[in-house]
Write a protein that holds these residues in place. Sequence first.
Motif, PDB file in Angstrom:
ATOM      1  N   TYR A  10      -8.321  -2.454 -12.381  1.00  0.00           N
ATOM      2  CA  TYR A  10      -8.538  -2.641 -10.949  1.00  0.00           C
ATOM      3  C   TYR A  10      -9.983  -3.048 -10.712  1.00  0.00           C
ATOM      4  O   TYR A  10     -10.873  -2.640 -11.443  1.00  0.00           O
ATOM      5  CB  TYR A  10      -8.287  -1.333 -10.166  1.00  0.00           C
ATOM      6  CG  TYR A  10      -6.854  -0.893 -10.199  1.00  0.00           C
ATOM      7  CD1 TYR A  10      -6.004  -1.169  -9.139  1.00  0.00           C
ATOM      8  CD2 TYR A  10      -6.347  -0.208 -11.302  1.00  0.00           C
ATOM      9  CE1 TYR A  10      -4.673  -0.776  -9.170  1.00  0.00           C
ATOM     10  CE2 TYR A  10      -5.016   0.185 -11.351  1.00  0.00           C
ATOM     11  CZ  TYR A  10      -4.188  -0.100 -10.282  1.00  0.00           C
ATOM     12  OH  TYR A  10      -2.892   0.287 -10.322  1.00  0.00           O
ATOM     13  N   LYS A  19     -12.317   0.091   2.406  1.00  0.00           N
ATOM     14  CA  LYS A  19     -11.431  -0.042   1.234  1.00  0.00           C
ATOM     15  C   LYS A  19     -11.636   1.070   0.212  1.00  0.00           C
ATOM     16  O   LYS A  19     -10.921   1.140  -0.775  1.00  0.00           O
ATOM     17  CB  LYS A  19     -11.676  -1.397   0.560  1.00  0.00           C
ATOM     18  CG  LYS A  19     -11.060  -2.569   1.290  1.00  0.00           C
ATOM     19  CD  LYS A  19     -11.084  -3.805   0.369  1.00  0.00           C
ATOM     20  CE  LYS A  19     -11.181  -5.090   1.173  1.00  0.00           C
ATOM     21  NZ  LYS A  19     -11.966  -6.117   0.459  1.00  0.00           N
ATOM     22  N   TYR A  22      -8.931   3.075  -2.059  1.00  0.00           N
ATOM     23  CA  TYR A  22      -7.699   2.292  -2.241  1.00  0.00           C
ATOM     24  C   TYR A  22      -7.274   2.246  -3.713  1.00  0.00           C
ATOM     25  O   TYR A  22      -6.120   2.539  -4.043  1.00  0.00           O
ATOM     26  CB  TYR A  22      -7.888   0.869  -1.695  1.00  0.00           C
ATOM     27  CG  TYR A  22      -6.659   0.020  -1.849  1.00  0.00           C
ATOM     28  CD1 TYR A  22      -5.559   0.190  -1.003  1.00  0.00           C
ATOM     29  CD2 TYR A  22      -6.578  -0.934  -2.864  1.00  0.00           C
ATOM     30  CE1 TYR A  22      -4.418  -0.582  -1.164  1.00  0.00           C
ATOM     31  CE2 TYR A  22      -5.434  -1.709  -3.022  1.00  0.00           C
ATOM     32  CZ  TYR A  22      -4.358  -1.527  -2.172  1.00  0.00           C
ATOM     33  OH  TYR A  22      -3.227  -2.283  -2.347  1.00  0.00           O
ATOM     34  N   ALA A  23      -8.224   1.910  -4.588  1.00  0.00           N
ATOM     35  CA  ALA A  23      -7.886   1.807  -6.015  1.00  0.00           C
ATOM     36  C   ALA A  23      -7.385   3.149  -6.544  1.00  0.00           C
ATOM     37  O   ALA A  23      -6.354   3.201  -7.228  1.00  0.00           O
ATOM     38  CB  ALA A  23      -9.097   1.317  -6.822  1.00  0.00           C
ATOM     39  N   SER A  25      -5.936   5.565  -4.970  1.00  0.00           N
ATOM     40  CA  SER A  25      -4.593   5.904  -4.486  1.00  0.00           C
ATOM     41  C   SER A  25      -3.514   5.026  -5.148  1.00  0.00           C
ATOM     42  O   SER A  25      -2.410   5.499  -5.425  1.00  0.00           O
ATOM     43  CB  SER A  25      -4.512   5.844  -2.958  1.00  0.00           C
ATOM     44  OG  SER A  25      -4.563   4.524  -2.511  1.00  0.00           O
ATOM     45  N   GLN A  26      -3.843   3.761  -5.442  1.00  0.00           N
ATOM     46  CA  GLN A  26      -2.899   2.909  -6.173  1.00  0.00           C
ATOM     47  C   GLN A  26      -2.669   3.449  -7.587  1.00  0.00           C
ATOM     48  O   GLN A  26      -1.533   3.493  -8.084  1.00  0.00           O
ATOM     49  CB  GLN A  26      -3.436   1.477  -6.279  1.00  0.00           C
ATOM     50  CG  GLN A  26      -3.492   0.727  -4.977  1.00  0.00           C
ATOM     51  CD  GLN A  26      -2.110   0.574  -4.355  1.00  0.00           C
ATOM     52  OE1 GLN A  26      -1.824   1.212  -3.344  1.00  0.00           O
ATOM     53  NE2 GLN A  26      -1.255  -0.215  -4.956  1.00  0.00           N
ATOM     54  N   ILE A  27      -3.759   3.858  -8.226  1.00  0.00           N
ATOM     55  CA  ILE A  27      -3.662   4.377  -9.594  1.00  0.00           C
ATOM     56  C   ILE A  27      -2.851   5.672  -9.607  1.00  0.00           C
ATOM     57  O   ILE A  27      -2.027   5.897 -10.491  1.00  0.00           O
ATOM     58  CB  ILE A  27      -5.079   4.583 -10.176  1.00  0.00           C
ATOM     59  CG1 ILE A  27      -5.736   3.210 -10.386  1.00  0.00           C
ATOM     60  CG2 ILE A  27      -5.042   5.388 -11.473  1.00  0.00           C
ATOM     61  CD1 ILE A  27      -7.242   3.246 -10.569  1.00  0.00           C
ATOM     62  N   LYS A  29      -0.393   6.452  -7.675  1.00  0.00           N
ATOM     63  CA  LYS A  29       1.040   6.080  -7.598  1.00  0.00           C
ATOM     64  C   LYS A  29       1.564   5.617  -8.958  1.00  0.00           C
ATOM     65  O   LYS A  29       2.680   5.957  -9.342  1.00  0.00           O
ATOM     66  CB  LYS A  29       1.239   4.971  -6.566  1.00  0.00           C
ATOM     67  CG  LYS A  29       1.148   5.460  -5.133  1.00  0.00           C
ATOM     68  CD  LYS A  29       1.443   4.313  -4.168  1.00  0.00           C
ATOM     69  CE  LYS A  29       0.870   4.617  -2.788  1.00  0.00           C
ATOM     70  NZ  LYS A  29       0.664   3.394  -1.995  1.00  0.00           N
ATOM     71  N   ARG A  30       0.766   4.839  -9.666  1.00  0.00           N
ATOM     72  CA  ARG A  30       1.192   4.356 -10.989  1.00  0.00           C
ATOM     73  C   ARG A  30       1.352   5.524 -11.965  1.00  0.00           C
ATOM     74  O   ARG A  30       2.321   5.598 -12.707  1.00  0.00           O
ATOM     75  CB  ARG A  30       0.170   3.370 -11.562  1.00  0.00           C
ATOM     76  CG  ARG A  30       0.128   2.014 -10.881  1.00  0.00           C
ATOM     77  CD  ARG A  30       1.415   1.220 -11.064  1.00  0.00           C
ATOM     78  NE  ARG A  30       1.751   0.948 -12.449  1.00  0.00           N
ATOM     79  CZ  ARG A  30       1.446  -0.159 -13.117  1.00  0.00           C
ATOM     80  NH1 ARG A  30       0.803  -1.131 -12.515  1.00  0.00           N
ATOM     81  NH2 ARG A  30       1.798  -0.306 -14.378  1.00  0.00           N
TER      82      ARG A  30
END
Length: 149
Positions: A10, A19, A22-23, A25-27, A29-30
Amino acid sequence: MVEETISLQYKIDGGDFKKAGYASSQIKKRLQKLNIHPKVIKKIVIALYEAEINVVAYAYDAVIRIEIGNETVKVKIKDNGPGIQDINQAMEKGYSTASSKIREMGFGAGMGLSNMKKNSDKFDIKSKINEGTEINIINYRINIKNENN
Ligand SMILES: Nc1ncnc2c1ncn2[C@@H]1O[C@H](COP(=O)(O)OP(=O)(O)OP(=O)(O)O)[C@@H](O)[C@H]1O
Ligand SMILES: [Mg+2]
């Protein structure tokens, strides 16, 4: 058993607090889609969030690389930025150079780096003035169905 590694990458931009987070929270989820114990995910995400805020607050941009292996989750955050003059001082609880703007947003307690270390099984930070800072974190993986390993 053959080691299978999943790699994620990322990019974070400095300066943009809208922002920030954001990274991580995306990580999160993964990681939740894999068989990793929530308490391990929590440690990784807390450390990542602190790193992401620091990049937004102090650096120009950064790349986060994550390697999920059978035994460990490795996280590398490498930024382009001013670097840190005295790492020992920066690691001290309560030490902060945060601007008043950053403090108004609720950051700048000087707890981020020590919090990252606390949430890491292995924590390494290195920095070069006028180049940037690199943080490497390793957490041992515990799988959901096997709490005792
Ligand atoms: N990526 C970075 N690049 C340059 N300087 C940094 C970086 N990360 C941290 N620092 C320096 O180290 C200091 C301590 O960082 P730390 O994250 O522990 O606290 P903080 O960001 O000041 O406050 P908090 O994290 O509690 O909101 C910062 O104030 C800053 O001077
Ligand atoms: Mg911080």
